[in-house]
Design a protein around this motif. Structure first.
Motif, PDB file in Angstrom:
ATOM      1  N   MET A 151       2.930  12.611  -8.210  1.00  0.00           N
ATOM      2  CA  MET A 151       3.637  13.865  -8.396  1.00  0.00           C
ATOM      3  C   MET A 151       5.005  13.572  -9.005  1.00  0.00           C
ATOM      4  O   MET A 151       5.615  12.557  -8.721  1.00  0.00           O
ATOM      5  CB  MET A 151       3.785  14.588  -7.059  1.00  0.00           C
ATOM      6  CG  MET A 151       2.487  14.784  -6.326  1.00  0.00           C
ATOM      7  SD  MET A 151       1.981  16.443  -5.868  1.00  0.00           S
ATOM      8  CE  MET A 151       3.089  17.561  -6.486  1.00  0.00           C
ATOM      9  N   TYR A 152       5.478  14.502  -9.787  1.00  0.00           N
ATOM     10  CA  TYR A 152       6.760  14.314 -10.453  1.00  0.00           C
ATOM     11  C   TYR A 152       7.939  14.284  -9.487  1.00  0.00           C
ATOM     12  O   TYR A 152       8.951  13.666  -9.759  1.00  0.00           O
ATOM     13  CB  TYR A 152       6.978  15.435 -11.476  1.00  0.00           C
ATOM     14  CG  TYR A 152       6.027  15.373 -12.637  1.00  0.00           C
ATOM     15  CD1 TYR A 152       6.059  14.296 -13.509  1.00  0.00           C
ATOM     16  CD2 TYR A 152       5.093  16.376 -12.853  1.00  0.00           C
ATOM     17  CE1 TYR A 152       5.181  14.217 -14.575  1.00  0.00           C
ATOM     18  CE2 TYR A 152       4.219  16.308 -13.921  1.00  0.00           C
ATOM     19  CZ  TYR A 152       4.263  15.230 -14.782  1.00  0.00           C
ATOM     20  OH  TYR A 152       3.410  15.147 -15.835  1.00  0.00           O
ATOM     21  N   ASN A 153       7.803  14.932  -8.361  1.00  0.00           N
ATOM     22  CA  ASN A 153       8.925  14.990  -7.427  1.00  0.00           C
ATOM     23  C   ASN A 153       8.863  13.906  -6.353  1.00  0.00           C
ATOM     24  O   ASN A 153       9.638  13.929  -5.413  1.00  0.00           O
ATOM     25  CB  ASN A 153       9.000  16.375  -6.779  1.00  0.00           C
ATOM     26  CG  ASN A 153       7.769  16.690  -5.951  1.00  0.00           C
ATOM     27  OD1 ASN A 153       6.755  15.992  -6.033  1.00  0.00           O
ATOM     28  ND2 ASN A 153       7.846  17.748  -5.163  1.00  0.00           N
ATOM     29  N   THR A 154       7.942  12.957  -6.450  1.00  0.00           N
ATOM     30  CA  THR A 154       7.834  11.879  -5.471  1.00  0.00           C
ATOM     31  C   THR A 154       8.800  10.761  -5.844  1.00  0.00           C
ATOM     32  O   THR A 154       8.722  10.201  -6.936  1.00  0.00           O
ATOM     33  CB  THR A 154       6.396  11.323  -5.431  1.00  0.00           C
ATOM     34  OG1 THR A 154       5.508  12.387  -5.127  1.00  0.00           O
ATOM     35  CG2 THR A 154       6.274  10.234  -4.387  1.00  0.00           C
ATOM     36  N   PRO A 155       9.735  10.446  -4.967  1.00  0.00           N
ATOM     37  CA  PRO A 155      10.691   9.373  -5.288  1.00  0.00           C
ATOM     38  C   PRO A 155      10.003   8.007  -5.326  1.00  0.00           C
ATOM     39  O   PRO A 155       8.970   7.800  -4.693  1.00  0.00           O
ATOM     40  CB  PRO A 155      11.711   9.444  -4.151  1.00  0.00           C
ATOM     41  CG  PRO A 155      10.999  10.118  -3.032  1.00  0.00           C
ATOM     42  CD  PRO A 155       9.961  11.019  -3.652  1.00  0.00           C
ATOM     43  N   ALA A 156      10.576   7.124  -6.046  1.00  0.00           N
ATOM     44  CA  ALA A 156      10.051   5.752  -6.159  1.00  0.00           C
ATOM     45  C   ALA A 156      10.464   4.983  -4.909  1.00  0.00           C
ATOM     46  O   ALA A 156      11.423   4.209  -4.915  1.00  0.00           O
ATOM     47  CB  ALA A 156      10.592   5.093  -7.414  1.00  0.00           C
ATOM     48  N   TYR A 163       9.246   2.496  -3.153  1.00  0.00           N
ATOM     49  CA  TYR A 163       9.238   1.029  -3.125  1.00  0.00           C
ATOM     50  C   TYR A 163      10.494   0.477  -3.800  1.00  0.00           C
ATOM     51  O   TYR A 163      11.107  -0.469  -3.299  1.00  0.00           O
ATOM     52  CB  TYR A 163       7.974   0.481  -3.790  1.00  0.00           C
ATOM     53  CG  TYR A 163       7.830  -1.012  -3.642  1.00  0.00           C
ATOM     54  CD1 TYR A 163       7.597  -1.582  -2.397  1.00  0.00           C
ATOM     55  CD2 TYR A 163       7.938  -1.858  -4.737  1.00  0.00           C
ATOM     56  CE1 TYR A 163       7.470  -2.955  -2.235  1.00  0.00           C
ATOM     57  CE2 TYR A 163       7.810  -3.237  -4.589  1.00  0.00           C
ATOM     58  CZ  TYR A 163       7.577  -3.773  -3.344  1.00  0.00           C
ATOM     59  OH  TYR A 163       7.468  -5.129  -3.190  1.00  0.00           O
ATOM     60  N   SER A 164      10.884   1.074  -4.896  1.00  0.00           N
ATOM     61  CA  SER A 164      12.119   0.654  -5.575  1.00  0.00           C
ATOM     62  C   SER A 164      13.325   0.877  -4.678  1.00  0.00           C
ATOM     63  O   SER A 164      14.235   0.043  -4.629  1.00  0.00           O
ATOM     64  CB  SER A 164      12.298   1.430  -6.878  1.00  0.00           C
ATOM     65  OG  SER A 164      11.227   1.202  -7.748  1.00  0.00           O
ATOM     66  N   TRP A 165      13.353   1.986  -3.984  1.00  0.00           N
ATOM     67  CA  TRP A 165      14.457   2.252  -3.057  1.00  0.00           C
ATOM     68  C   TRP A 165      14.468   1.228  -1.930  1.00  0.00           C
ATOM     69  O   TRP A 165      15.531   0.758  -1.512  1.00  0.00           O
ATOM     70  CB  TRP A 165      14.339   3.651  -2.467  1.00  0.00           C
ATOM     71  CG  TRP A 165      14.673   4.760  -3.421  1.00  0.00           C
ATOM     72  CD1 TRP A 165      14.827   4.684  -4.779  1.00  0.00           C
ATOM     73  CD2 TRP A 165      14.870   6.122  -3.085  1.00  0.00           C
ATOM     74  NE1 TRP A 165      15.107   5.909  -5.295  1.00  0.00           N
ATOM     75  CE2 TRP A 165      15.136   6.817  -4.275  1.00  0.00           C
ATOM     76  CE3 TRP A 165      14.832   6.833  -1.893  1.00  0.00           C
ATOM     77  CZ2 TRP A 165      15.385   8.183  -4.300  1.00  0.00           C
ATOM     78  CZ3 TRP A 165      15.079   8.191  -1.929  1.00  0.00           C
ATOM     79  CH2 TRP A 165      15.350   8.854  -3.111  1.00  0.00           C
ATOM     80  N   TYR A 166      13.305   0.908  -1.435  1.00  0.00           N
ATOM     81  CA  TYR A 166      13.198  -0.080  -0.364  1.00  0.00           C
ATOM     82  C   TYR A 166      13.737  -1.434  -0.828  1.00  0.00           C
ATOM     83  O   TYR A 166      14.543  -2.070  -0.132  1.00  0.00           O
ATOM     84  CB  TYR A 166      11.739  -0.211   0.079  1.00  0.00           C
ATOM     85  CG  TYR A 166      11.486  -1.363   1.023  1.00  0.00           C
ATOM     86  CD1 TYR A 166      11.931  -1.323   2.343  1.00  0.00           C
ATOM     87  CD2 TYR A 166      10.814  -2.503   0.586  1.00  0.00           C
ATOM     88  CE1 TYR A 166      11.707  -2.381   3.207  1.00  0.00           C
ATOM     89  CE2 TYR A 166      10.582  -3.566   1.441  1.00  0.00           C
ATOM     90  CZ  TYR A 166      11.035  -3.502   2.746  1.00  0.00           C
ATOM     91  OH  TYR A 166      10.827  -4.555   3.596  1.00  0.00           O
TER      92      TYR A 166
END
Length: 126
Positions: free
Chosen positions: A1-6, A8-11
């Motif tokens: 989905m377009y509104n799903t944050p990344a 794993y990158s944030w982690y």
């Protein structure tokens, strides 16, 4: 989905930020990086066997390019470096020579090991 944050990158970014704080923060890491760069540039500048074509005022703290006195020795230098665990020193394909990447995670001992190898190589081949 377009509104799903990344997520794993944030982690991963969170792990890096935590590690940086444990090292003393951005200011402390800046001093370590400055020291590593000064040490390697100083060795290169004081040695007739190696050269750095970049003007001191434009030099990077992270990627330190250098050349050998004879380009014919590049393969031997890289082979010996790889045997000692000093990896990925081959320079950019458009520039040539060597490039030492000394980013935050590269310990100062790694720079010392590179300088030790460069000293031995220059004595043997210079």
């Amino acid at each position: 989905m377009y509104n799903t944050p990344a997520t794993y990158s944030w982690y991963l970014a969170g792990l890096v930020f935590k590690w940086l704080k444990e090292q003393g923060g951005v200011t402390a890491m800046g001093e370590v990086n400055r020291r590593k760069a000064r040490k390697l540039y100083g060795f290169i500048d004081e040695n007739d066997f190696y050269a750095n074509p970049i003007s001191p005022r434009f030099r990077s703290w992270m990627n330190i390019p250098f050349t050998l006195a004879d380009d014919a020795l590049n393969s031997a230098f890289l082979k010996g470096a790889n045997e000692r665990g000093l990896l990925n020193l081959k320079g950019h394909r458009s520039v040539g020579g060597m490039r030492a990447s000394v980013y935050n995670a590269m310990p100062e001992a790694g720079v010392d090991a590179l300088i030790d190898y460069m000293t031995v190589f220059a004595k043997e081949r210079g």
